[in-house]
Scaffold this motif. Sequence first.
Motif, PDB file in Angstrom:
ATOM      1  N   ASN A   1       0.815  -1.206   0.123  1.00 18.30           N
ATOM      2  CA  ASN A   1      -0.231  -0.187  -0.072  1.00 18.30           C
ATOM      3  C   ASN A   1       0.865   1.368   0.012  1.00 18.30           C
ATOM      4  OD1 ASN A   1      -1.956  -1.656   0.191  1.00 18.30           O
ATOM      5  ND2 ASN A   1      -3.056  -0.844   1.793  1.00 18.30           N
TER       6      ASN A   1
ATOM      7  N   LEU B   1       1.997   1.935  -3.476  1.00 18.16           N
ATOM      8  CA  LEU B   1       0.792   2.689  -4.273  1.00 18.16           C
ATOM      9  C   LEU B   1       0.652   3.998  -3.979  1.00 18.16           C
ATOM     10  CD1 LEU B   1      -1.781  -0.277  -4.580  1.00 18.16           C
ATOM     11  CD2 LEU B   1      -0.129   0.393  -6.294  1.00 18.16           C
TER      12      LEU B   1
ATOM     13  N   ALA C   1       0.879  -7.652  -5.861  1.00 17.35           N
ATOM     14  CA  ALA C   1       0.397  -7.274  -4.333  1.00 17.35           C
ATOM     15  C   ALA C   1       1.385  -7.720  -3.520  1.00 17.35           C
ATOM     16  CB  ALA C   1      -0.957  -7.578  -3.966  1.00 17.35           C
TER      17      ALA C   1
ATOM     18  N   THR D   1     -10.219  -6.316   4.262  1.00 17.53           N
ATOM     19  CA  THR D   1     -10.006  -6.123   2.725  1.00 17.53           C
ATOM     20  C   THR D   1     -11.015  -5.173   2.441  1.00 17.53           C
ATOM     21  OG1 THR D   1      -9.284  -8.440   2.724  1.00 17.53           O
ATOM     22  CG2 THR D   1     -10.018  -7.517   0.855  1.00 17.53           C
TER      23      THR D   1
ATOM     24  N   ASP E   1      -9.574  -1.649   2.857  1.00 11.91           N
ATOM     25  CA  ASP E   1      -8.664  -1.665   2.239  1.00 11.91           C
ATOM     26  C   ASP E   1      -8.574  -0.207   1.443  1.00 11.91           C
ATOM     27  OD1 ASP E   1      -6.024  -1.905   1.238  1.00 11.91           O
ATOM     28  OD2 ASP E   1      -6.394  -3.852   0.579  1.00 11.91           O
TER      29      ASP E   1
ATOM     30  N   ARG F   1      -6.674   0.429  -1.005  1.00 10.29           N
ATOM     31  CA  ARG F   1      -6.141   0.028  -2.420  1.00 10.29           C
ATOM     32  C   ARG F   1      -6.921   0.529  -3.427  1.00 10.29           C
ATOM     33  NH1 ARG F   1      -1.492  -3.222  -2.141  1.00 10.29           N
ATOM     34  NH2 ARG F   1      -1.515  -3.847  -4.377  1.00 10.29           N
ATOM     35  N   PRO F   2      -8.400   0.067  -3.396  1.00 12.59           N
ATOM     36  CA  PRO F   2      -9.187   0.537  -4.510  1.00 12.59           C
ATOM     37  C   PRO F   2      -9.185   2.095  -4.767  1.00 12.59           C
ATOM     38  CG  PRO F   2     -10.297  -0.892  -3.291  1.00 12.59           C
ATOM     39  CD  PRO F   2      -9.053  -0.639  -2.314  1.00 12.59           C
TER      40      PRO F   2
ATOM     41  N   TRP G   1      -5.546   2.882  -6.340  1.00 15.28           N
ATOM     42  CA  TRP G   1      -5.580   2.440  -7.849  1.00 15.28           C
ATOM     43  C   TRP G   1      -6.324   3.435  -8.767  1.00 15.28           C
ATOM     44  CZ3 TRP G   1      -2.283  -0.820 -10.356  1.00 15.28           C
ATOM     45  CH2 TRP G   1      -1.874  -1.784  -9.647  1.00 15.28           C
TER      46      TRP G   1
ATOM     47  N   ASP H   1      -5.102   5.641 -11.896  1.00 13.63           N
ATOM     48  CA  ASP H   1      -5.879   5.606 -13.140  1.00 13.63           C
ATOM     49  C   ASP H   1      -6.373   6.922 -13.568  1.00 13.63           C
ATOM     50  OD1 ASP H   1      -7.020   4.085 -15.112  1.00 13.63           O
ATOM     51  OD2 ASP H   1      -8.883   3.821 -14.117  1.00 13.63           O
TER      52      ASP H   1
ATOM     53  N   ALA I   1      -0.467  -7.707  -9.457  1.00 15.18           N
ATOM     54  CA  ALA I   1      -0.677  -6.180  -9.270  1.00 15.18           C
ATOM     55  C   ALA I   1       0.110  -5.656  -9.975  1.00 15.18           C
ATOM     56  CB  ALA I   1      -0.702  -5.701  -8.011  1.00 15.18           C
TER      57      ALA I   1
ATOM     58  N   GLU J   1      -1.421  -5.718 -13.526  1.00 14.23           N
ATOM     59  CA  GLU J   1      -2.477  -4.947 -13.440  1.00 14.23           C
ATOM     60  C   GLU J   1      -2.148  -3.382 -13.800  1.00 14.23           C
ATOM     61  OE1 GLU J   1      -4.087  -6.525  -9.625  1.00 14.23           O
ATOM     62  OE2 GLU J   1      -5.951  -6.843 -10.899  1.00 14.23           O
TER      63      GLU J   1
ATOM     64  N   ALA K   1      -7.810  -5.880  -8.988  1.00 16.93           N
ATOM     65  CA  ALA K   1      -7.667  -4.593  -9.183  1.00 16.93           C
ATOM     66  C   ALA K   1      -7.769  -4.110 -10.283  1.00 16.93           C
ATOM     67  CB  ALA K   1      -6.076  -4.077  -8.372  1.00 16.93           C
TER      68      ALA K   1
END
Length: 255
Positions: free
Chosen positions: A28, A31, A63, A76, A79, A81-82, A85, A89, A106, A109, A138
Amino acid sequence: MTQLISERQGRVLTLTLNRPQARNALDNAQLERLATALEQASGDESIGAVVITGAGRGFAAGADLKEMASRDMVATLQDPRPGLWARIDGFPKPLLTAVNGYALGAGFELALLSDMVVAGENARFGLPEITLGIMPGAGGIQRLLRAVGKGLASRMVLSGEPIDAREAWRVGLVARLCPPDLTLEYAQQLAQRIAERAPLALQAAKQALRQGQEVGLSQGLSIERQLFTLLAATDDRQEGIRAFLEKRTPKFTGR
Ligand code: CO8
């Protein structure tokens, strides 16, 4: 040790994933660093394009499994993370990935999310999540499906087996294939040429390319036409056409 190395060359920013002890696994914190670096690059007019690459023998092994191992369903669900990302993006300028060795989970991804992949002949792309009792989460399945279709996407997602650089190039996942010791140089040269184009035209063209992957043809044509029309209001459009007619190199200002 700096885990995300940031280097400038002309109008190109290169970000190097540098966690060789974990094969550049994307935890994390990494990211978050990537998202922050891209947001800064987005607001910096002197940067026209970004290249992401990996230090050492591979691009990124996915990941961070040590971090992921301790997360139950509640963790989760919560998390970040979304969201991380989504920030990556949202980068509106051209984003290239320069991939040598493994781009797994990942890591793949991230390559799929980028606008184009420059790959060394030793590159391997895969979604091994199924071998760990999980699945890609992801965007790997959705982006791969749209990029290469059902057959190859199903093979990769359900078997977890990677494909080599040549197959990835043949199916259009890789924009340019090159000898591994030249991967980064080729990616940076391509990024440099792209970064010389008019920034607003690049941004609009990227938007049309991305939205085109999500909508039907008639809606895509309409989006493309609207963006094309908007560019008619830019100084760079006048400059670009005038420079061609006057047989000189255009001087774009991003206006
Ligand atoms: N995470 C953490 N550590 C890793 C990872 C990883 N993904 N990959 C490698 N490492 C570590 C190893 O544990 C090892 O550490 P140590 O030295 O402490 O034992 C070190 O890196 C070296 O690993 P290897 O000895 O295995 O190195 P090799 O060069 O022999 O092999 C490979 C390199 C092929 C990349 C191999 O390490 C490998 O297969 N790694 C795992 C790949 C994988 O399964 N990736 C998928 C991860 S899951 C994922 O990405 C899900 C994303 C969904 C997110 C959804 C969010 C909403």
